[in-house]
Design a protein around this motif. Structure first.
Motif, PDB file in Angstrom:
ATOM      1  N   VAL A 164      30.448  37.591  27.280  1.00  0.00           N
ATOM      2  CA  VAL A 164      29.384  36.517  27.643  1.00  0.00           C
ATOM      3  C   VAL A 164      29.605  35.861  28.666  1.00  0.00           C
ATOM      4  O   VAL A 164      30.719  35.178  28.903  1.00  0.00           O
ATOM      5  CB  VAL A 164      28.836  35.743  26.413  1.00  0.00           C
ATOM      6  CG1 VAL A 164      27.591  34.821  26.798  1.00  0.00           C
ATOM      7  CG2 VAL A 164      28.559  36.474  25.286  1.00  0.00           C
ATOM      8  N   LEU A 221      30.468  35.781  18.080  1.00  0.00           N
ATOM      9  CA  LEU A 221      29.433  35.775  19.205  1.00  0.00           C
ATOM     10  C   LEU A 221      27.937  36.027  18.356  1.00  0.00           C
ATOM     11  O   LEU A 221      27.149  35.474  18.658  1.00  0.00           O
ATOM     12  CB  LEU A 221      29.710  36.650  20.086  1.00  0.00           C
ATOM     13  CG  LEU A 221      30.709  36.235  21.069  1.00  0.00           C
ATOM     14  CD1 LEU A 221      30.879  37.316  22.047  1.00  0.00           C
ATOM     15  CD2 LEU A 221      30.415  34.985  21.600  1.00  0.00           C
ATOM     16  N   ASP A 222      28.160  36.903  17.304  1.00  0.00           N
ATOM     17  CA  ASP A 222      26.739  37.535  16.694  1.00  0.00           C
ATOM     18  C   ASP A 222      26.118  35.983  15.944  1.00  0.00           C
ATOM     19  O   ASP A 222      25.059  35.730  16.009  1.00  0.00           O
ATOM     20  CB  ASP A 222      26.889  38.411  15.765  1.00  0.00           C
ATOM     21  CG  ASP A 222      26.562  39.822  16.462  1.00  0.00           C
ATOM     22  OD1 ASP A 222      25.998  39.833  17.456  1.00  0.00           O
ATOM     23  OD2 ASP A 222      27.312  40.734  15.803  1.00  0.00           O
ATOM     24  N   PHE A 259      24.830  33.232  18.430  1.00  0.00           N
ATOM     25  CA  PHE A 259      23.599  33.523  19.424  1.00  0.00           C
ATOM     26  C   PHE A 259      22.523  33.743  18.286  1.00  0.00           C
ATOM     27  O   PHE A 259      21.389  33.331  18.652  1.00  0.00           O
ATOM     28  CB  PHE A 259      23.757  35.044  20.117  1.00  0.00           C
ATOM     29  CG  PHE A 259      24.121  35.070  21.317  1.00  0.00           C
ATOM     30  CD1 PHE A 259      23.457  34.857  22.541  1.00  0.00           C
ATOM     31  CD2 PHE A 259      25.548  34.734  21.587  1.00  0.00           C
ATOM     32  CE1 PHE A 259      24.026  34.751  23.823  1.00  0.00           C
ATOM     33  CE2 PHE A 259      26.306  34.938  23.024  1.00  0.00           C
ATOM     34  CZ  PHE A 259      25.340  34.593  23.940  1.00  0.00           C
ATOM     35  N   SER A 260      22.770  34.015  16.993  1.00  0.00           N
ATOM     36  CA  SER A 260      21.757  34.200  15.982  1.00  0.00           C
ATOM     37  C   SER A 260      21.426  32.579  15.812  1.00  0.00           C
ATOM     38  O   SER A 260      20.200  32.302  15.510  1.00  0.00           O
ATOM     39  CB  SER A 260      22.123  34.560  15.000  1.00  0.00           C
ATOM     40  OG  SER A 260      22.697  36.147  14.935  1.00  0.00           O
ATOM     41  N   TRP A 263      21.597  30.147  17.832  1.00  0.00           N
ATOM     42  CA  TRP A 263      20.857  29.570  18.928  1.00  0.00           C
ATOM     43  C   TRP A 263      19.431  30.339  18.881  1.00  0.00           C
ATOM     44  O   TRP A 263      18.402  29.527  19.366  1.00  0.00           O
ATOM     45  CB  TRP A 263      21.340  30.114  20.325  1.00  0.00           C
ATOM     46  CG  TRP A 263      22.493  29.532  20.683  1.00  0.00           C
ATOM     47  CD1 TRP A 263      23.062  28.434  20.267  1.00  0.00           C
ATOM     48  CD2 TRP A 263      23.563  29.948  21.770  1.00  0.00           C
ATOM     49  NE1 TRP A 263      24.156  27.997  20.801  1.00  0.00           N
ATOM     50  CE2 TRP A 263      24.465  28.881  21.826  1.00  0.00           C
ATOM     51  CE3 TRP A 263      23.584  30.919  22.375  1.00  0.00           C
ATOM     52  CZ2 TRP A 263      25.667  29.029  22.631  1.00  0.00           C
ATOM     53  CZ3 TRP A 263      24.795  31.138  23.160  1.00  0.00           C
ATOM     54  CH2 TRP A 263      25.605  30.161  23.422  1.00  0.00           C
ATOM     55  N   ALA A 264      19.181  31.457  18.530  1.00  0.00           N
ATOM     56  CA  ALA A 264      17.854  32.113  18.318  1.00  0.00           C
ATOM     57  C   ALA A 264      16.987  31.396  17.121  1.00  0.00           C
ATOM     58  O   ALA A 264      15.423  31.629  17.404  1.00  0.00           O
ATOM     59  CB  ALA A 264      18.011  33.731  18.339  1.00  0.00           C
ATOM     60  N   ILE A 269      15.095  35.339  24.123  1.00  0.00           N
ATOM     61  CA  ILE A 269      16.013  36.487  23.878  1.00  0.00           C
ATOM     62  C   ILE A 269      15.590  37.838  24.762  1.00  0.00           C
ATOM     63  O   ILE A 269      14.396  38.366  24.274  1.00  0.00           O
ATOM     64  CB  ILE A 269      16.213  36.819  22.204  1.00  0.00           C
ATOM     65  CG1 ILE A 269      16.300  35.435  21.444  1.00  0.00           C
ATOM     66  CG2 ILE A 269      17.335  37.975  21.936  1.00  0.00           C
ATOM     67  CD1 ILE A 269      16.098  35.844  20.051  1.00  0.00           C
ATOM     68  N   SER A 285      19.375  41.892  22.626  1.00  0.00           N
ATOM     69  CA  SER A 285      20.209  41.482  21.107  1.00  0.00           C
ATOM     70  C   SER A 285      20.647  43.019  20.731  1.00  0.00           C
ATOM     71  O   SER A 285      19.713  44.178  20.874  1.00  0.00           O
ATOM     72  CB  SER A 285      19.661  40.608  20.289  1.00  0.00           C
ATOM     73  OG  SER A 285      18.503  41.320  19.683  1.00  0.00           O
ATOM     74  N   TRP A 339      24.003  40.777  23.921  1.00  0.00           N
ATOM     75  CA  TRP A 339      23.325  39.530  23.747  1.00  0.00           C
ATOM     76  C   TRP A 339      22.984  38.927  25.061  1.00  0.00           C
ATOM     77  O   TRP A 339      24.074  38.750  26.008  1.00  0.00           O
ATOM     78  CB  TRP A 339      24.097  38.450  23.091  1.00  0.00           C
ATOM     79  CG  TRP A 339      23.732  38.517  21.619  1.00  0.00           C
ATOM     80  CD1 TRP A 339      24.934  39.037  20.704  1.00  0.00           C
ATOM     81  CD2 TRP A 339      22.621  38.132  20.657  1.00  0.00           C
ATOM     82  NE1 TRP A 339      24.401  38.776  19.261  1.00  0.00           N
ATOM     83  CE2 TRP A 339      23.239  38.282  19.317  1.00  0.00           C
ATOM     84  CE3 TRP A 339      21.497  37.767  20.979  1.00  0.00           C
ATOM     85  CZ2 TRP A 339      22.272  38.554  18.394  1.00  0.00           C
ATOM     86  CZ3 TRP A 339      20.783  37.271  19.906  1.00  0.00           C
ATOM     87  CH2 TRP A 339      20.873  37.560  18.493  1.00  0.00           C
ATOM     88  N   MET A 375      20.593  35.752  26.602  1.00  0.00           N
ATOM     89  CA  MET A 375      19.379  34.801  26.185  1.00  0.00           C
ATOM     90  C   MET A 375      19.387  33.820  27.514  1.00  0.00           C
ATOM     91  O   MET A 375      20.322  33.649  28.152  1.00  0.00           O
ATOM     92  CB  MET A 375      19.881  34.052  25.085  1.00  0.00           C
ATOM     93  CG  MET A 375      19.755  34.657  23.605  1.00  0.00           C
ATOM     94  SD  MET A 375      20.132  33.539  22.476  1.00  0.00           S
ATOM     95  CE  MET A 375      19.004  32.262  22.289  1.00  0.00           C
ATOM     96  N   THR A 421      27.609  24.840  22.777  1.00  0.00           N
ATOM     97  CA  THR A 421      28.444  25.963  22.428  1.00  0.00           C
ATOM     98  C   THR A 421      29.566  25.689  21.278  1.00  0.00           C
ATOM     99  O   THR A 421      30.448  26.444  21.031  1.00  0.00           O
ATOM    100  CB  THR A 421      29.244  26.175  23.956  1.00  0.00           C
ATOM    101  OG1 THR A 421      29.959  24.926  24.236  1.00  0.00           O
ATOM    102  CG2 THR A 421      28.026  26.483  24.996  1.00  0.00           C
TER     103      THR A 421
END
Length: 389
Positions: free
Chosen positions: A15, A235-236, A239-240, A242-243, A255, A258, A271, A273, A348
């Motif tokens: 990322v 990371l999954d 990002f999940s 954040w989503a 998004i 993904s 990912w 976003m 983050t």
């Protein structure tokens, strides 16, 4: 000026975070022109005229010599830097801090011509790095100061001799300001840059001189960096969050891509976003104001490693044509910049000490940065590893 900003969070074999500014900047160049008195025109403002001297030949009233000299000093002077050495040389204006590059004089009789002012001082380094070009006998760096001129427009020539060579002293200060920077704690707060560029002052202040050797400075054991910062699935999870997290909705997450199109992504893939409302107008203005402190310079790419310090040569690339300004010190102290930093830390979960300084990029119409990779297998051998986030 369009103040819309988009913070894209892109993933491709990892990322990368990029700040995209939509803005149109107009650069205004201010040119100083020295005025001249016309024949028969008074060149002073006092009523009695006693501070002016008359030119008997054309009856033009002239100011006294100190004033005429001051006017000459404020006038534009032409300067030529002639490089007789076998090394490409970057010429920097000595601004009292770390200098600002004004151009490059090619090796073997290459010349760089500039317009400048009396009393301005310049120094030279190897092209693309800040390693000093010096007199090999004394190891003294070359400085050139523009002197007074007899006539406006007179050219001054500064010569870099054939014997000029890169300094071989490993731990030295490259700038006079290094002493004061070390005293105010910069060796501890900004060690990577300071140890390479202000090694002697950092050694005197903190005992950091041995860290000029990149093998010592970047040793994983010394840095306590032997455990991976990211684990499988980290990371999954991020990002999940954040989503789906309510606290991130205010930033308008979108998004783009993904794995398996989870969370309603448009594409199946790594990912990608965007946070379409991550910054407000005040913060954008503050970042742009901060860019003025350092000024914009042509963006560069990384070249080969020079010497044992681990310093990478800056190279001008045809794949990247933007201009770049670093956000450091004065910029980082601005309230709007600090609020951006704090928000990124919160989102983050990574402290600001782990970041590079912000970069503000300026793209004029037609400029670009072509598709590229920010990581390669070479990075797997470095203590930092691949760039992930």
């Amino acid at each position: 000026m369009n103040k819309k900003m988009r913070l894209k969070m892109a993933v491709s074999a990892g990322v990368a975070i990029a700040l995209l500014f939509r803005l149109a900047l107009t650069i205004v160049a201010v040119v100083a022109v020295a005025s001249k008195s016309q024949p028969g025109e008074a060149s002073c403002n006092n009523d009695d005229g006693k501070s002016c001297l008359a030119d008997e030949e054309n009856n033009t009233r002239q100011p006294p010599e100190p004033i005429r000299r001051a006017r000459r000093n404020a006038a534009v002077v032409s300067a030529t830097f002639r490089n007789q050495s076998p090394h490409r040389a970057d010429v920097h204006h000595d601004d009292g801090r770390f200098g600002r590059i004004v151009g490059t004089a090619e090796a073997n009789e290459g010349e760089l011509r500039i317009s400048t002012f009396v009393s301005h001082t310049f120094f030279v380094t190897m092209h693309g790095v800040r390693n000093s070009l010096v007199d090999p006998v004394s190891d003294e760096q070359y400085f050139f100061t523009v002197g007074d001129v007899a006539e406006e427009g007179e050219e001054q020539v500064f010569v870099l001799p054939k014997t000029t060579a890169p300094s071989t002293t490993k731990c030295k200060d490259r700038y006079p300001v290094c002493v004061s920077e070390a005293k105010r704690g910069e060796c501890a707060t900004n060690p990577g840059w300071m140890i390479v560029n202000c090694c002697k002052s950092c050694d005197d202040a903190e005992g950091f001189g041995n860290l000029i050797d990149s093998e010592v400075r970047c040793d994983p054991e010394r840095l306590n960096a032997t455990i991976p910062a990211w684990k499988a699935g980290s990371l999954d999870e991020l990002f999940s969050e954040w989503a789906t997290g309510d606290e991130y909705r205010q930033y308008q997450p979108r998004i783009v891509s993904s794995p398996n199109k989870v969370h309603g992504a448009s594409h199946d893939g790594p990912w990608v976003m965007t946070f379409d409302a991550f910054l407000d107008d005040f913060e954008i203005d503050q970042l742009l104001k901060g860019a003025e402190y350092g000024g914009f310079e042509r963006s560069t790419d990384q070249g080969k490693v020079v010497g044992g310090s681990g310093e990478m040569q800056k190279v001008t690339s045809s794949t990247r044509t933007s201009s770049n300004a670093w956000c450091r010190t004065e910029c980082e102290s601005l309230p709007g910049v600090q609020s951006v930093t704090e928000r990124i830390e919160k989102v983050t979960g990574i402290p600001a000490n782990n970041y590079e300084s912000f970069q503000i990029l300026q793209y004029q119409q037609g400029q670009f940065y072509r598709r590229h990779h920010d990581s390669s297998n070479v990075n797997s051998k470095k203590v930092a590893g691949h760039r992930i986030l």
